[in-house]
Design a protein around this motif. Structure first.
Motif, PDB file in Angstrom:
ATOM      1  N   GLU A   1       0.965  -1.280  -0.005  1.00 26.72           N
ATOM      2  CA  GLU A   1       0.014   0.198   0.230  1.00 26.72           C
ATOM      3  C   GLU A   1       1.243   0.755   0.362  1.00 26.72           C
ATOM      4  N   LEU A   2      -0.173   2.541  -0.718  1.00 25.85           N
ATOM      5  CA  LEU A   2       1.145   3.262  -0.179  1.00 25.85           C
ATOM      6  C   LEU A   2       1.379   3.978   0.634  1.00 25.85           C
ATOM      7  N   ARG A   3       0.618   3.751   1.934  1.00 26.69           N
ATOM      8  CA  ARG A   3       1.451   4.526   2.915  1.00 26.69           C
ATOM      9  C   ARG A   3       2.446   3.314   3.829  1.00 26.69           C
ATOM     10  N   GLU A   4       2.657   2.101   3.275  1.00 29.22           N
ATOM     11  CA  GLU A   4       3.202   1.358   3.755  1.00 29.22           C
ATOM     12  C   GLU A   4       4.831   1.939   3.206  1.00 29.22           C
ATOM     13  N   ILE A   5       5.116   2.039   1.406  1.00 30.21           N
ATOM     14  CA  ILE A   5       5.488   2.566   1.265  1.00 30.21           C
ATOM     15  C   ILE A   5       6.241   3.567   1.808  1.00 30.21           C
ATOM     16  N   ALA A   6       5.680   4.557   2.292  1.00 28.48           N
ATOM     17  CA  ALA A   6       6.590   5.541   2.631  1.00 28.48           C
ATOM     18  C   ALA A   6       6.992   5.357   3.917  1.00 28.48           C
ATOM     19  N   GLU A   7       6.482   5.378   4.887  1.00 29.52           N
ATOM     20  CA  GLU A   7       6.786   4.583   5.799  1.00 29.52           C
ATOM     21  C   GLU A   7       7.936   4.201   5.289  1.00 29.52           C
ATOM     22  N   ALA A   8       8.454   2.866   4.775  1.00 27.57           N
ATOM     23  CA  ALA A   8       9.659   2.250   4.245  1.00 27.57           C
ATOM     24  C   ALA A   8      10.522   2.950   3.884  1.00 27.57           C
ATOM     25  N   CYS A   9      10.338   3.946   3.170  1.00 30.90           N
ATOM     26  CA  CYS A   9      11.027   5.367   2.645  1.00 30.90           C
ATOM     27  C   CYS A   9      11.189   6.287   2.880  1.00 30.90           C
ATOM     28  N   ASP A  10      10.520   5.598   4.362  1.00 34.78           N
ATOM     29  CA  ASP A  10      11.026   7.299   5.453  1.00 34.78           C
ATOM     30  C   ASP A  10      10.636   8.373   4.695  1.00 34.78           C
ATOM     31  N   THR A  11       9.696   8.414   4.056  1.00 35.28           N
ATOM     32  CA  THR A  11       9.368  10.213   3.361  1.00 35.28           C
ATOM     33  C   THR A  11       7.614  10.319   3.748  1.00 35.28           C
ATOM     34  N   SER A  12       6.895  11.255   2.398  1.00 38.57           N
ATOM     35  CA  SER A  12       6.218  11.579   3.103  1.00 38.57           C
ATOM     36  C   SER A  12       4.950  10.851   2.249  1.00 38.57           C
TER      37      SER A  12
ATOM     38  N   ILE B   1       5.764   9.835  -2.076  1.00 33.87           N
ATOM     39  CA  ILE B   1       5.811   8.556  -2.711  1.00 33.87           C
ATOM     40  C   ILE B   1       4.701   8.451  -4.312  1.00 33.87           C
ATOM     41  N   LYS B   2       3.766   9.240  -4.138  1.00 31.99           N
ATOM     42  CA  LYS B   2       2.754   9.601  -5.294  1.00 31.99           C
ATOM     43  C   LYS B   2       4.131   9.840  -6.476  1.00 31.99           C
ATOM     44  N   ARG B   3       5.126  11.378  -6.477  1.00 33.73           N
ATOM     45  CA  ARG B   3       5.176  11.795  -7.551  1.00 33.73           C
ATOM     46  C   ARG B   3       6.257  10.790  -7.777  1.00 33.73           C
ATOM     47  N   ARG B   4       7.041  10.215  -6.630  1.00 33.29           N
ATOM     48  CA  ARG B   4       8.089   9.403  -7.495  1.00 33.29           C
ATOM     49  C   ARG B   4       7.554   8.326  -8.835  1.00 33.29           C
ATOM     50  N   LEU B   5       5.947   7.739  -7.986  1.00 37.10           N
ATOM     51  CA  LEU B   5       5.702   6.498  -8.365  1.00 37.10           C
ATOM     52  C   LEU B   5       5.285   7.147 -10.539  1.00 37.10           C
ATOM     53  N   ALA B   6       4.586   8.225  -9.691  1.00 40.20           N
ATOM     54  CA  ALA B   6       4.432   8.740 -11.058  1.00 40.20           C
ATOM     55  C   ALA B   6       5.321   9.268 -12.166  1.00 40.20           C
ATOM     56  N   ARG B   7       6.509   9.695 -11.778  1.00 39.25           N
ATOM     57  CA  ARG B   7       7.884   9.736 -12.993  1.00 39.25           C
ATOM     58  C   ARG B   7       8.106   8.373 -12.904  1.00 39.25           C
ATOM     59  N   ALA B   8       7.994   6.696 -11.949  1.00 40.17           N
ATOM     60  CA  ALA B   8       8.963   6.393 -12.720  1.00 40.17           C
ATOM     61  C   ALA B   8       8.054   5.374 -13.883  1.00 40.17           C
ATOM     62  N   GLN B   9       6.562   5.494 -13.374  1.00 39.59           N
ATOM     63  CA  GLN B   9       5.243   5.290 -14.473  1.00 39.59           C
ATOM     64  C   GLN B   9       5.649   6.195 -15.873  1.00 39.59           C
ATOM     65  N   ALA B  10       5.888   7.468 -15.532  1.00 38.83           N
ATOM     66  CA  ALA B  10       5.833   7.906 -17.458  1.00 38.83           C
ATOM     67  C   ALA B  10       7.681   7.492 -18.294  1.00 38.83           C
ATOM     68  N   ARG B  11       8.661   7.186 -16.969  1.00 40.94           N
ATOM     69  CA  ARG B  11       9.894   7.134 -17.697  1.00 40.94           C
ATOM     70  C   ARG B  11       9.929   5.947 -17.946  1.00 40.94           C
ATOM     71  N   ILE B  12       9.387   4.852 -17.611  1.00 40.39           N
ATOM     72  CA  ILE B  12       8.785   3.291 -18.317  1.00 40.39           C
ATOM     73  C   ILE B  12       8.369   3.447 -19.296  1.00 40.39           C
ATOM     74  N   GLN B  13       6.902   4.007 -19.180  1.00 46.15           N
ATOM     75  CA  GLN B  13       6.415   3.727 -20.591  1.00 46.15           C
ATOM     76  C   GLN B  13       6.817   4.765 -21.702  1.00 46.15           C
ATOM     77  N   ARG B  14       7.681   5.882 -21.421  1.00 43.48           N
ATOM     78  CA  ARG B  14       8.353   5.909 -23.137  1.00 43.48           C
ATOM     79  C   ARG B  14       9.260   4.838 -22.989  1.00 43.48           C
ATOM     80  N   LEU B  15      10.146   4.168 -22.286  1.00 40.41           N
ATOM     81  CA  LEU B  15      10.539   2.836 -22.487  1.00 40.41           C
ATOM     82  C   LEU B  15      10.608   2.096 -23.333  1.00 40.41           C
ATOM     83  N   ALA B  16       9.628   2.143 -22.191  1.00 40.57           N
ATOM     84  CA  ALA B  16       8.935   0.723 -23.154  1.00 40.57           C
ATOM     85  C   ALA B  16       8.496   0.491 -24.127  1.00 40.57           C
TER      86      ALA B  16
END
Length: 211
Positions: free
Chosen positions: A166-177, A181-196
């Motif tokens: 879950e998103l809150r679990e990820i935020a806790e694991a990464c020690d961030t807000s 995490i939502k911004r990181r996921l959005a950027r990661a998805q955008a990068r992967i879509q471009r590369l894919a």
């Protein structure tokens, strides 16, 4: 009493202590923080599979995983005296240490000049004996894409879509807000879509919702 009998007695006692700690959360945490010899084994028994799974999700199939699992537990045992949460928070705290360890591993590798010359296709590929050739190709390609993401985006993406946290679990694991995490996921998805988009199999796989 013979030496063998003494060793057997110690082993049996340790197993019984481990079993008891596995069943009693409060007693387990207290014993762990008190340095009880059976508590460390119980700690490993409870969380080793989860720690290994988190490391594999972030790093992929890797020969260093067993050593990194040990590193995670050594870090945890050294810091357990400062842990202030209850037994229900211990798993999340251990996950955070696993993420920190994986991040350090990635950064160490990227800092090594010789690794920069390795082509993406030479990275280890996941084994999937019962997968179709198309799925195996897509899975291997997706792993290569993950290796090309910035470290924090790669971790967030792996924990969300491979470990299904879950998103809150990820935020806790990464020690961030949560917002970070939502911004990181959005950027990661955008990068992967471009590369894919450069790979026909990966592009159709992701668009089809199997990614």
């Amino acid at each position: 009493m013979t030496a063998h009998a003494r060793r057997s007695g110690v082993a049996t006692g340790t197993l019984l202590s481990t079993a008891r700690f596995l069943e009693e959360d409060e007693a387990f945490l207290h014993a762990l923080q008190s340095g009880h010899r059976g508590a460390a084994a119980a700690f490993f028994e409870r969380h080793a599979d989860h720690v290994e799974r988190v490391l594999v999700r972030v790093l992929g199939v890797d020969a260093e995983i067993p050593d990194l699992v040990q590193e995670v537990f050594l870090r945890a045992l050294r810091g357990i005296g400062d842990f202030r949460g209850g037994p229900d928070k211990l798993r999340g705290w251990t996950t955070r240490i696993a993420v920190f360890t994986a991040r350090g591993c990635i950064r160490r590798r990227r800092a090594r000049w010789w690794l920069r010359s390795i082509a993406p296709e030479e990275l280890p590929e996941p084994q999937a004996d019962d997968a179709s050739p198309e799925l195996a190709h897509a899975a291997a390609g997706a792993l290569r894409l993950l290796h090309r993401l910035p470290v924090d985006e790669r971790i967030a993406f792996s924990l969300r879509y491979l470990e299904e946290m879950e998103l809150r679990e990820i935020a806790e694991a990464c020690d961030t807000s949560l917002a970070t995490i939502k911004r990181r996921l959005a950027r990661a998805q955008a990068r992967i879509q471009r590369l894919a988009a450069r790979d026909a199999t990966l592009s159709s796989w992701l668009q089809g919702g199997d990614g």
